[in-house]
Motif scaffolding. Structure first.
Motif, PDB file in Angstrom:
ATOM      1  N   LEU A 323     -23.698  42.807 106.448  1.00  0.00           N
ATOM      2  CA  LEU A 323     -24.367  43.342 104.626  1.00  0.00           C
ATOM      3  C   LEU A 323     -26.046  43.038 105.046  1.00  0.00           C
ATOM      4  O   LEU A 323     -26.234  41.806 105.504  1.00  0.00           O
ATOM      5  CB  LEU A 323     -24.055  42.507 103.911  1.00  0.00           C
ATOM      6  N   ARG A 324     -26.909  43.946 105.146  1.00  0.00           N
ATOM      7  CA  ARG A 324     -27.997  43.443 105.127  1.00  0.00           C
ATOM      8  C   ARG A 324     -29.118  44.057 103.131  1.00  0.00           C
ATOM      9  O   ARG A 324     -28.575  44.947 103.958  1.00  0.00           O
ATOM     10  CB  ARG A 324     -28.846  43.862 106.098  1.00  0.00           C
ATOM     11  N   THR A 325     -29.730  43.187 102.849  1.00  0.00           N
ATOM     12  CA  THR A 325     -30.477  42.938 101.415  1.00  0.00           C
ATOM     13  C   THR A 325     -31.775  42.628 102.488  1.00  0.00           C
ATOM     14  O   THR A 325     -31.731  41.977 102.663  1.00  0.00           O
ATOM     15  CB  THR A 325     -29.687  42.177 100.758  1.00  0.00           C
ATOM     16  N   SER A 326     -32.376  43.386 101.331  1.00  0.00           N
ATOM     17  CA  SER A 326     -33.707  43.173 101.123  1.00  0.00           C
ATOM     18  C   SER A 326     -34.079  43.450  99.893  1.00  0.00           C
ATOM     19  O   SER A 326     -34.602  43.871  99.034  1.00  0.00           O
ATOM     20  CB  SER A 326     -33.898  44.924 102.108  1.00  0.00           C
ATOM     21  N   TRP A 327     -35.498  41.984  99.867  1.00  0.00           N
ATOM     22  CA  TRP A 327     -35.959  41.957  98.541  1.00  0.00           C
ATOM     23  C   TRP A 327     -37.251  42.194  98.622  1.00  0.00           C
ATOM     24  O   TRP A 327     -37.965  41.882  99.121  1.00  0.00           O
ATOM     25  CB  TRP A 327     -35.399  40.271  98.304  1.00  0.00           C
ATOM     26  N   HIS A 328     -37.374  43.402  97.497  1.00  0.00           N
ATOM     27  CA  HIS A 328     -39.175  43.425  97.686  1.00  0.00           C
ATOM     28  C   HIS A 328     -39.443  43.416  95.763  1.00  0.00           C
ATOM     29  O   HIS A 328     -38.697  43.049  95.241  1.00  0.00           O
ATOM     30  CB  HIS A 328     -39.160  44.778  97.918  1.00  0.00           C
ATOM     31  N   VAL A 329     -40.723  44.129  95.901  1.00  0.00           N
ATOM     32  CA  VAL A 329     -41.909  43.642  95.173  1.00  0.00           C
ATOM     33  C   VAL A 329     -40.525  44.247  93.042  1.00  0.00           C
ATOM     34  O   VAL A 329     -40.483  43.825  92.078  1.00  0.00           O
ATOM     35  CB  VAL A 329     -42.542  43.945  94.764  1.00  0.00           C
ATOM     36  N   TYR A 330     -40.130  45.027  93.448  1.00  0.00           N
ATOM     37  CA  TYR A 330     -39.461  45.800  91.956  1.00  0.00           C
ATOM     38  C   TYR A 330     -38.210  45.813  92.202  1.00  0.00           C
ATOM     39  O   TYR A 330     -36.861  45.575  90.949  1.00  0.00           O
ATOM     40  CB  TYR A 330     -39.975  47.230  92.654  1.00  0.00           C
ATOM     41  N   ASN A 331     -37.677  44.882  93.445  1.00  0.00           N
ATOM     42  CA  ASN A 331     -36.127  43.469  92.615  1.00  0.00           C
ATOM     43  C   ASN A 331     -36.669  41.605  91.414  1.00  0.00           C
ATOM     44  O   ASN A 331     -37.761  41.587  91.697  1.00  0.00           O
ATOM     45  CB  ASN A 331     -35.363  43.543  93.915  1.00  0.00           C
ATOM     46  N   THR A 332     -35.213  41.667  90.909  1.00  0.00           N
ATOM     47  CA  THR A 332     -35.317  40.891  90.146  1.00  0.00           C
ATOM     48  C   THR A 332     -34.576  39.795  90.077  1.00  0.00           C
ATOM     49  O   THR A 332     -33.528  39.911  91.092  1.00  0.00           O
ATOM     50  CB  THR A 332     -35.351  41.770  88.437  1.00  0.00           C
ATOM     51  N   ALA A 333     -34.288  38.334  89.792  1.00  0.00           N
ATOM     52  CA  ALA A 333     -33.423  37.680  89.964  1.00  0.00           C
ATOM     53  C   ALA A 333     -31.920  38.033  89.121  1.00  0.00           C
ATOM     54  O   ALA A 333     -31.184  38.016  89.209  1.00  0.00           O
ATOM     55  CB  ALA A 333     -33.891  36.366  89.044  1.00  0.00           C
ATOM     56  N   GLU A 334     -31.833  39.162  88.471  1.00  0.00           N
ATOM     57  CA  GLU A 334     -30.837  40.022  87.859  1.00  0.00           C
ATOM     58  C   GLU A 334     -30.382  40.652  88.666  1.00  0.00           C
ATOM     59  O   GLU A 334     -29.087  40.854  88.772  1.00  0.00           O
ATOM     60  CB  GLU A 334     -31.391  41.017  86.415  1.00  0.00           C
ATOM     61  N   HIS A 335     -31.243  41.078  90.182  1.00  0.00           N
ATOM     62  CA  HIS A 335     -30.758  41.934  90.751  1.00  0.00           C
ATOM     63  C   HIS A 335     -29.866  41.220  91.813  1.00  0.00           C
ATOM     64  O   HIS A 335     -29.344  41.299  91.837  1.00  0.00           O
ATOM     65  CB  HIS A 335     -31.509  42.754  91.187  1.00  0.00           C
ATOM     66  N   VAL A 336     -30.501  39.852  91.722  1.00  0.00           N
ATOM     67  CA  VAL A 336     -29.542  38.429  92.777  1.00  0.00           C
ATOM     68  C   VAL A 336     -27.946  38.698  92.256  1.00  0.00           C
ATOM     69  O   VAL A 336     -27.207  38.316  92.634  1.00  0.00           O
ATOM     70  CB  VAL A 336     -30.411  37.603  92.890  1.00  0.00           C
ATOM     71  N   GLU A 337     -28.275  38.349  90.993  1.00  0.00           N
ATOM     72  CA  GLU A 337     -26.999  37.695  89.802  1.00  0.00           C
ATOM     73  C   GLU A 337     -26.396  38.810  90.666  1.00  0.00           C
ATOM     74  O   GLU A 337     -25.152  38.412  90.313  1.00  0.00           O
ATOM     75  CB  GLU A 337     -27.332  37.401  88.991  1.00  0.00           C
ATOM     76  N   ARG A 338     -26.911  40.120  90.071  1.00  0.00           N
ATOM     77  CA  ARG A 338     -25.074  40.815  89.792  1.00  0.00           C
ATOM     78  C   ARG A 338     -25.358  41.247  90.509  1.00  0.00           C
ATOM     79  O   ARG A 338     -23.790  41.668  91.423  1.00  0.00           O
ATOM     80  CB  ARG A 338     -26.569  42.593  89.238  1.00  0.00           C
ATOM     81  N   THR A 339     -25.264  41.450  91.720  1.00  0.00           N
ATOM     82  CA  THR A 339     -24.806  41.475  93.615  1.00  0.00           C
ATOM     83  C   THR A 339     -24.131  40.186  93.957  1.00  0.00           C
ATOM     84  O   THR A 339     -22.671  41.198  94.361  1.00  0.00           O
ATOM     85  CB  THR A 339     -26.197  41.752  94.309  1.00  0.00           C
ATOM     86  N   LEU A 340     -24.352  39.392  93.396  1.00  0.00           N
ATOM     87  CA  LEU A 340     -23.923  38.187  93.827  1.00  0.00           C
ATOM     88  C   LEU A 340     -22.641  37.961  92.951  1.00  0.00           C
ATOM     89  O   LEU A 340     -21.223  38.104  93.499  1.00  0.00           O
ATOM     90  CB  LEU A 340     -24.634  37.171  93.454  1.00  0.00           C
ATOM     91  N   ASP A 341     -22.441  39.155  92.047  1.00  0.00           N
ATOM     92  CA  ASP A 341     -21.447  39.080  90.906  1.00  0.00           C
ATOM     93  C   ASP A 341     -19.787  39.638  91.832  1.00  0.00           C
ATOM     94  O   ASP A 341     -19.128  39.972  91.502  1.00  0.00           O
ATOM     95  CB  ASP A 341     -21.492  39.903  89.677  1.00  0.00           C
ATOM     96  N   VAL A 342     -21.008  41.119  91.903  1.00  0.00           N
ATOM     97  CA  VAL A 342     -20.468  42.208  92.902  1.00  0.00           C
ATOM     98  C   VAL A 342     -19.383  41.621  93.706  1.00  0.00           C
ATOM     99  O   VAL A 342     -18.057  42.559  94.366  1.00  0.00           O
ATOM    100  CB  VAL A 342     -21.312  43.189  92.455  1.00  0.00           C
ATOM    101  N   LEU A 343     -20.134  41.340  94.633  1.00  0.00           N
ATOM    102  CA  LEU A 343     -19.306  40.517  95.584  1.00  0.00           C
ATOM    103  C   LEU A 343     -18.790  39.923  96.074  1.00  0.00           C
ATOM    104  O   LEU A 343     -18.155  38.841  96.744  1.00  0.00           O
ATOM    105  CB  LEU A 343     -21.137  40.263  97.188  1.00  0.00           C
ATOM    106  N   GLY A 344     -18.465  39.001  94.411  1.00  0.00           N
ATOM    107  CA  GLY A 344     -17.822  37.920  94.133  1.00  0.00           C
ATOM    108  C   GLY A 344     -18.338  36.572  94.923  1.00  0.00           C
ATOM    109  O   GLY A 344     -17.377  36.089  95.974  1.00  0.00           O
ATOM    110  N   ALA A 345     -19.435  36.297  95.209  1.00  0.00           N
ATOM    111  CA  ALA A 345     -19.909  35.420  96.409  1.00  0.00           C
ATOM    112  C   ALA A 345     -20.328  34.143  95.437  1.00  0.00           C
ATOM    113  O   ALA A 345     -20.511  34.329  94.719  1.00  0.00           O
ATOM    114  CB  ALA A 345     -20.896  35.773  96.452  1.00  0.00           C
TER     115      ALA A 345
END
Ligand code: PLP
Length: 345
Positions: A323-345
């Motif tokens: 999996l390649r994720t790219s983190w840029h200016v329009y991303n937020t901490a919420e995006h991190v948490e949501r993605t980790l949740d969805v992935l079950g990480a």
């Protein structure tokens, strides 16, 4: 500005983690583009002013990478710009490059095999140590698109200087988030449609003044003249003194947006964007139990990621089964948490 308080200039439809594929335009870029397209559709204006944003973007790019504007050429693709350099290197030039390097940097040299140009590849992390008397030119990405690996720019530029080796850098995955001093390298080519959040068709090449004369402007047309509006007809050949001689005529509307995108990057500041992007990338890494890294691109092993992310409407990429994720200016901490949740990480 705090790391999670970037200006409200973007409107992603969902969680967008794929800037290494393409970046999202800030609102000023989007609206400027719509206005220009509207003028085009209605035939409302003449065309000359559509050339101005390309000049503004060129100047922004020069400031972002710390070089004089006269040393920056604009074009449509990295491969097209690097191709000018590759076509101009002497017969028998020995090129050193990383082994998983993106082909837009490799193919322009490989097509000159018939002139004895050779390309030796080594793992990216070994690059600086492999620079020696048997190398004439080193070509590499500042940040690898396949892995997010950040090149040791300091070590490579020092080794290249020590051995008189020409340096050709593809900074497409770097400029916009990674502070970069292009003046340390002979050539720095960058496409703007990823971290500079511009449309495709807006590429730049900073070239060291001492190298300018060796590069033949093989694609010169009216726009390669000192004053393009005075270079429409007839002989003699009259090329610009500056790197503009390597320009190709701009895809007008795309540059209208690009100028606004780069102005936005300048307004926020690359250092601020860097800290924001790295903070999010490292927060995401922590969710996978990974040590903090130095890249805005994170590779992780997440079985079934494609399906899980697709069903949650999260945009990311899978490269080489990872999996390649790219983190840029329009991303937020919420995006991190949501993605980790969805992935079950
Ligand atoms: C490192 C790198 N360079 C260049 C490009 C684009 O190349 P070009 O401008 O030749 O289409 C990409 C696109 O993925 C890239 O990742």
């Amino acid at each position: 500005m705090g790391s999670d308080r970037m200006p409200d200039l973007w409107e992603p439809a969902g969680t967008y983690l794929n800037t290494a594929s393409y970046g999202l335009p800030p609102k000023p870029a989007w609206y400027a583009l719509q206005d220009a397209l509207d003028d085009w559709r209605g035939g409302r204006t003449s065309w000359e002013h559509w050339g101005i944003p390309g000049e503004e973007a060129r100047a922004s790019f020069a400031r972002l990478v710390g070089v004089p504007v006269e040393t920056v050429a604009i074009g449509a693709t990295v491969s097209g710009l690097v191709g000018l350099v590759a076509a101009s290197v002497p017969e028998g030039t020995r090129v050193l490059a990383p082994d998983v390097e993106f082909t837009s940097l490799l193919f322009p040299f490989l097509v000159h095999q018939h002139r004895g140009v050779s390309v030796r590849t080594v793992p990216a992390r070994d690059l600086s140590g492999e620079i020696g008397p048997d190398v004439d030119l080193v070509a590499f990405s500042a940040v690898q698109m396949a892995t997010g690996e950040v090149a040791d720019l300091e070590a490579i530029s020092l080794a290249a200087a020590e051995h008189g080796v020409m340096t050709v850098v593809d900074a497409t995955q770097a400029v916009g988030w990674l502070p970069l001093d292009a003046g340390r390298f002979d050539v720095v080519a960058t496409h703007g449609y990823k971290w500079l959040m511009s449309p495709r068709g807006t590429a730049y090449m900073a070239i060291r003044p001492e190298r300018m004369d060796m590069v033949v402007p093989q694609a010169a047309g009216w726009y390669a003249g000192e004053d393009p509006l005075a270079t429409f007809f007839g002989r003699p050949l009259r090329l610009a003194e500056s790197a503009r001689r390597l320009d190709t005529s701009p895809a007008w509307y795309m540059w209208v947006a690009a100028a606004q995108s780069l102005a936005t990057v300048e307004q926020i500041g690359v250092d601020t964007i860097h800290d924001h992007d790295i903070a999010l990338a490292n927060r995401f890494r922590a969710g996978f139990g990974l040590e903090p890294g130095n890249s805005a691109i994170v590779m992780s092993d997440a079985p079934g990621a494609s399906e899980k992310l697709a069903s949650a409407g999260i945009q990311a990429a899978v490269r080489g089964g990872r999996l390649r994720t790219s983190w840029h200016v329009y991303n937020t901490a919420e995006h991190v948490e949501r993605t980790l949740d969805v992935l079950g990480a």
